[in-house]
Motif scaffolding. Structure first.
Motif, PDB file in Angstrom:
ATOM      1  N   SER A  21       0.826  -1.201   0.000  1.00 23.51           N
ATOM      2  CA  SER A  21       0.000   0.000   0.000  1.00 23.51           C
ATOM      3  C   SER A  21       0.868   1.263   0.000  1.00 23.51           C
ATOM      4  CB  SER A  21      -0.913  -0.010   1.231  1.00 23.51           C
ATOM      5  OG  SER A  21      -1.653   1.172   1.310  1.00 23.51           O
ATOM      6  N   LYS A  24       2.531   1.671  -3.472  1.00 20.69           N
ATOM      7  CA  LYS A  24       1.552   2.138  -4.457  1.00 20.69           C
ATOM      8  C   LYS A  24       1.267   3.638  -4.292  1.00 20.69           C
ATOM      9  CE  LYS A  24      -1.089  -2.057  -5.386  1.00 20.69           C
ATOM     10  NZ  LYS A  24      -2.410  -2.726  -5.219  1.00 20.69           N
ATOM     11  N   GLN A  25       1.258   4.086  -3.053  1.00 21.30           N
ATOM     12  CA  GLN A  25       0.969   5.490  -2.771  1.00 21.30           C
ATOM     13  C   GLN A  25       2.120   6.418  -3.157  1.00 21.30           C
ATOM     14  OE1 GLN A  25      -1.862   6.902  -1.503  1.00 21.30           O
ATOM     15  NE2 GLN A  25      -0.942   8.935  -1.499  1.00 21.30           N
ATOM     16  N   LYS A  29       4.157   7.826 -10.002  1.00 19.71           N
ATOM     17  CA  LYS A  29       2.800   7.467 -10.476  1.00 19.71           C
ATOM     18  C   LYS A  29       2.810   6.707 -11.799  1.00 19.71           C
ATOM     19  CE  LYS A  29       0.690   9.308  -7.020  1.00 19.71           C
ATOM     20  NZ  LYS A  29       0.758   8.447  -5.865  1.00 19.71           N
ATOM     21  N   VAL A  32       3.496   2.855 -11.119  1.00 18.14           N
ATOM     22  CA  VAL A  32       2.536   2.069 -10.335  1.00 18.14           C
ATOM     23  C   VAL A  32       1.746   1.068 -11.188  1.00 18.14           C
ATOM     24  CG1 VAL A  32       0.468   2.212  -8.866  1.00 18.14           C
ATOM     25  CG2 VAL A  32       2.422   3.732  -8.454  1.00 18.14           C
ATOM     26  N   TRP A  37       2.173  -6.316  -8.576  1.00 23.25           N
ATOM     27  CA  TRP A  37       2.190  -6.126  -7.124  1.00 23.25           C
ATOM     28  C   TRP A  37       2.225  -7.440  -6.352  1.00 23.25           C
ATOM     29  CZ3 TRP A  37       3.815  -1.739  -5.430  1.00 23.25           C
ATOM     30  CH2 TRP A  37       3.704  -0.627  -6.270  1.00 23.25           C
TER      31      TRP A  37
END
Length: 161
Positions: A21, A24-25, A29, A32, A37
């Motif tokens: 998490s 990903k944050q 960007k 991602v 994942w």
């Protein structure tokens, strides 16, 4: 790891769901959606450096912060450093140390993967905690005295055989 904040955050990042998490944050960007994942794993890379303490001229050996490996959806390898920087000063060396960690990781990757032909993409996330905002450029080239020449020649290699 004498700092309690460092320990707590590292403990959190060893939880796979939390780390995925977090990545990903905070990863770039554009990367991602390219990451598979399901393949994210905490890596045990042997990346360390000797840090010179400015005030006391004291040297201390430090291990790098957490490293995660992953595969992109096309099967190529990637790695992400999460640098935990709980600072008491606005430290410009963070940018240089980050580059050092990245290249040290690549050297360690080659040692651990004999005969490797291609290197993984390595990105970094700096988790910066300080009462003062970071006031320096994130572009390492901006830190050279002669920025224009640095943009042309820094990190280039003249090879003579």
């Amino acid at each position: 790891m004498s700092d309690q904040h460092d320990r707590v955050f590292k403990d959190l990042l060893t939880n796979r769901a939390f780390s995925v998490s977090f990545l990903k944050q905070y990863m770039p960007k554009d990367l991602v959606p390219l990451v598979d994942w399901k393949t994210v794993a905490l890596d045990s890379a042997n990346v360390e450096h000797v840090r010179q303490q400015h005030k006391a001229n004291k040297r201390q050996k430090e291990l790098s912060d957490l490293t995660f490996t992953f595969k992109f959806k096309d099967g190529r390898l990637g790695a992400c450093f999460v640098h935990l920087e709980f600072q008491t000063s606005d430290d410009v060396t963070i940018i240089v140390r980050t580059r050092h960690y990245q290249t040290s990781y690549l050297l360690d990757f080659i040692k651990r993967n004999k005969g490797v032909k291609k290197l993984p993409l390595v990105v970094s996330i700096i988790y910066y905690a300080n009462e003062k905002p970071f006031s320096h450029s994130f572009d390492i080239l901006d830190h050279f005295e002669n920025v224009e020449l640095a943009k042309q020649y820094a990190f280039s290699t003249q090879f003579i055989e």
